[in-house]
Scaffold this motif. Structure first.
Motif, PDB file in Angstrom:
ATOM      1  N   ALA A 157       0.839  -1.188   0.000  1.00 60.09           N
ATOM      2  CA  ALA A 157       0.000   0.000   0.000  1.00 60.09           C
ATOM      3  C   ALA A 157       0.876   1.239   0.000  1.00 60.09           C
ATOM      4  O   ALA A 157       1.981   1.229   0.561  1.00 60.09           O
ATOM      5  CB  ALA A 157      -0.919   0.013   1.230  1.00 60.09           C
TER       6      ALA A 157
ATOM      7  N   THR B 247      -1.044   4.638   4.212  1.00 63.32           N
ATOM      8  CA  THR B 247      -2.445   4.415   3.872  1.00 63.32           C
ATOM      9  C   THR B 247      -2.777   2.942   4.024  1.00 63.32           C
ATOM     10  O   THR B 247      -1.891   2.099   4.174  1.00 63.32           O
ATOM     11  CB  THR B 247      -2.755   4.839   2.421  1.00 63.32           C
ATOM     12  OG1 THR B 247      -2.288   3.823   1.514  1.00 63.32           O
ATOM     13  CG2 THR B 247      -2.095   6.172   2.073  1.00 63.32           C
ATOM     14  N   ASP B 248      -4.074   2.632   3.949  1.00 66.02           N
ATOM     15  CA  ASP B 248      -4.497   1.231   3.890  1.00 66.02           C
ATOM     16  C   ASP B 248      -5.119   0.920   2.536  1.00 66.02           C
ATOM     17  O   ASP B 248      -5.908  -0.009   2.384  1.00 66.02           O
ATOM     18  CB  ASP B 248      -5.460   0.905   5.036  1.00 66.02           C
ATOM     19  CG  ASP B 248      -6.684   1.814   5.058  1.00 66.02           C
ATOM     20  OD1 ASP B 248      -6.841   2.649   4.131  1.00 66.02           O
ATOM     21  OD2 ASP B 248      -7.502   1.690   5.994  1.00 66.02           O
ATOM     22  N   ASN B 249      -4.743   1.692   1.524  1.00 63.71           N
ATOM     23  CA  ASN B 249      -5.257   1.507   0.174  1.00 63.71           C
ATOM     24  C   ASN B 249      -4.382   0.508  -0.578  1.00 63.71           C
ATOM     25  O   ASN B 249      -3.498   0.882  -1.350  1.00 63.71           O
ATOM     26  CB  ASN B 249      -5.295   2.843  -0.575  1.00 63.71           C
ATOM     27  CG  ASN B 249      -6.159   3.871   0.118  1.00 63.71           C
ATOM     28  OD1 ASN B 249      -7.213   3.535   0.655  1.00 63.71           O
ATOM     29  ND2 ASN B 249      -5.721   5.122   0.096  1.00 63.71           N
TER      30      ASN B 249
END
Length: 205
Positions: free
Chosen positions: A155, A159-161
């Motif tokens: 990611a 972030t946790d994207n």
């Protein structure tokens, strides 16, 4: 019997959208034939010294797409990667250093070779960060880890994207591994992770 100064190199084609290639050293010594994107060669024994590396599209030796001088020290184990996007192709050296390895452990590191990806974190599903804020062309130090089967996500840092989910990474004991991120976040070929066994696991220099 190998010379005590012998080095060992393997080649990696990590240039997105580039064709399969032939790689020559010092004119006519072929190192790789029809090497496709995402492929490694085996480790090749070579003598230390200065080499002129020419990379051609496979089966077309008219004009190289890259010519680069490479200095190889003695007793080196390394991966030489063709990276970047045409026409900005370049050679990038990832050395496999000899270092202590505790019995019944593995060591892993992360190598960021995705030319359009931002700095990234490598994260386990429980949120544990294995490698943090790794930018393009960064090579992390090795991390000692318990041999097991792992899942990781990649990611953008902080972030946790997740841009890549990789399950079922099996790490054997007494071995070194590199996690090579190649490909593109935006476009084709998409981001992927290559997880070869590194030469320092079994090559003596």
């Amino acid at each position: 019997m190998r010379d005590k100064k012998t080095s060992y190199i393997r080649l990696l084609h990590a240039s997105p959208k580039a064709p399969a290639v032939d790689v020559y050293a010092n004119g006519d010594n072929i190192l790789a034939d029809d090497l496709s994107y995402g492929e490694f060669t085996p480790y090749l024994p070579v003598m230390p010294g200065t080499y002129t590396i020419d990379i051609y599209p496979a089966d077309n030796s008219d004009t190289p797409i890259l010519t680069k001088e490479l200095v190889l020290p003695e007793k080196t184990i390394a991966t030489i990667a063709a990276i970047g996007e045409l026409p900005e192709l370049e050679l990038f050296i990832v050395e496999d250093p000899k270092e202590p390895l505790q019995p019944n452990t593995s060591k892993i590191r992360f190598v960021h070779l995705s030319p359009d990806a931002p700095a990234v974190d490598v994260i386990e599903p429980n949120g544990s960060i294995l490698f943090k804020d790794v930018s393009y062309k960064d090579i992390t130090d090795y991390l000692s880890i318990t041999p097991d089967t792992y899942t990781v996500e990649i990611a953008p840092t902080g972030t946790d994207n997740s841009v890549l989910f990789v399950p079922n990474i099996r790490l054997l004991p007494d071995a070194f591994y590199s996690l090579y991120a190649i490909g593109l976040v935006e476009g084709d070929p998409y981001l992927q992770l290559l997880i070869p066994l590194d030469g320092n696991s079994y090559i003596e220099t």
